[in-house]
Design an enzyme around this catalytic site. Sequence first.
Site, PDB file in Angstrom:
ATOM      1  N   ARG A  93      -8.174 -17.983  14.366  1.00 40.59           N
ATOM      2  CA  ARG A  93      -8.515 -19.164  15.163  1.00 40.59           C
ATOM      3  C   ARG A  93      -7.262 -19.988  15.361  1.00 40.59           C
ATOM      4  O   ARG A  93      -6.483 -20.166  14.411  1.00 40.59           O
ATOM      5  CB  ARG A  93      -9.536 -20.050  14.435  1.00 40.59           C
ATOM      6  CG  ARG A  93     -10.879 -19.428  14.213  1.00 40.59           C
ATOM      7  CD  ARG A  93     -11.687 -19.276  15.472  1.00 40.59           C
ATOM      8  NE  ARG A  93     -11.931 -20.518  16.187  1.00 40.59           N
ATOM      9  CZ  ARG A  93     -12.305 -20.585  17.468  1.00 40.59           C
ATOM     10  NH1 ARG A  93     -12.449 -19.483  18.165  1.00 40.59           N
ATOM     11  NH2 ARG A  93     -12.532 -21.738  18.046  1.00 40.59           N
ATOM     12  N   HIS A 111       2.148 -12.807   9.339  1.00 42.76           N
ATOM     13  CA  HIS A 111       2.092 -12.265  10.701  1.00 42.76           C
ATOM     14  C   HIS A 111       2.796 -10.901  10.709  1.00 42.76           C
ATOM     15  O   HIS A 111       3.878 -10.762  10.126  1.00 42.76           O
ATOM     16  CB  HIS A 111       2.785 -13.242  11.658  1.00 42.76           C
ATOM     17  CG  HIS A 111       2.773 -12.776  13.079  1.00 42.76           C
ATOM     18  ND1 HIS A 111       1.662 -12.875  13.891  1.00 42.76           N
ATOM     19  CD2 HIS A 111       3.733 -12.181  13.831  1.00 42.76           C
ATOM     20  CE1 HIS A 111       1.943 -12.374  15.086  1.00 42.76           C
ATOM     21  NE2 HIS A 111       3.192 -11.945  15.067  1.00 42.76           N
TER      22      HIS A 111
HETATM   23  C1  GAR Z   1      -2.830  -8.777   9.076  1.00 40.36           C
HETATM   24  O1  GAR Z   1      -2.062  -7.715   9.567  1.00 40.36           O
HETATM   25  C2  GAR Z   1      -2.178 -10.104   9.418  1.00 40.36           C
HETATM   26  O2  GAR Z   1      -0.783 -10.057   9.385  1.00 40.36           O
HETATM   27  C3  GAR Z   1      -2.676 -10.303  10.836  1.00 40.36           C
HETATM   28  O3  GAR Z   1      -4.015  -9.907  10.800  1.00 40.36           O
HETATM   29  C4  GAR Z   1      -4.176  -8.886   9.824  1.00 40.36           C
HETATM   30  C5  GAR Z   1      -5.289  -9.282   8.891  1.00 40.36           C
HETATM   31  O4  GAR Z   1      -5.585  -8.235   8.012  1.00 40.36           O
HETATM   32  N1  GAR Z   1      -2.518 -11.670  11.244  1.00 40.36           N
HETATM   33  C6  GAR Z   1      -2.134 -12.047  12.459  1.00 40.36           C
HETATM   34  O5  GAR Z   1      -1.937 -11.258  13.362  1.00 40.36           O
HETATM   35  C7  GAR Z   1      -1.992 -13.539  12.650  1.00 40.36           C
HETATM   36  N2  GAR Z   1      -1.243 -13.834  13.830  1.00 40.36           N
HETATM   37  P1  GAR Z   1      -6.376  -8.499   6.665  1.00 40.36           P
HETATM   38  O6  GAR Z   1      -7.669  -9.218   7.060  1.00 40.36           O
HETATM   39  O7  GAR Z   1      -6.654  -7.118   6.131  1.00 40.36           O
HETATM   40  O8  GAR Z   1      -5.508  -9.312   5.766  1.00 40.36           O
END
Ligand code: GAR
Length: 218
Positions: A93, A111
Amino acid sequence: MGKLRLAVLISGRGSNLQALITACAQADFPAEIALVISNKAAAPGLQLATAAGIATRVFDHTAYASRSDFDRHITRAMEEIGTELVCLAGFMRLLSDEFCDHWRDRMINIHPSLLPAFKGLDVQQAALDAGVRFAGCTVHYVRKEMDTGPILVQAVVPIGPDDTADSLAQRILAEEHRIYPLAVRLIADGRVSIKDERAVISGHEAPTGQLINPPAGA
Ligand code: GAR
């Protein structure tokens, strides 16, 4: 000394949350997770928290009149339990300016790219499309503009000719699980300060050596 109290915000799978849960389970880790918040009731990560005996709360963003209203409720829940550091872990979000100001220098995000390159979504495919030879992940303090803010820790992953967005995402994720606990530890140990919008780490020594891709002489 007491442990740093974390609130972890998720929207989905929760593998970074699990990495933090595992780190916090070590007796000598200087932080503890006080609360896990999701904006989605079905987020699998909520079960990981429950299995670890951590309190969870769901704030369904569709139930709030505005983004600010949603953010205010989350802030109140985090303040009720004495949150000292907010960890965004796949929290999908956008946050209001007020929320970012309120938690300024007390909120970090992970990220899956080497910021400031490749902000936003589908960043592994964006890295492949750009033809870069290295990808990676970043833990950074959160500022109002998406995927900006002082960088705390980064890990680098070389890209090979057969990589797909999925294979690359998997290797990056393994590094995310290393650097998120490391970043939390640095903060909890009181080693991080923000100077001129850069994160300064006391006692920081860079690793020696270099990575070349393709390897020199190959
Ligand atoms: C992760 O790769 C995180 O870096 C990314 O979402 C994924 C969540 O995985 N976040 C973003 O892209 C934020 N801009 P998870 O729920 O298994 O931790």
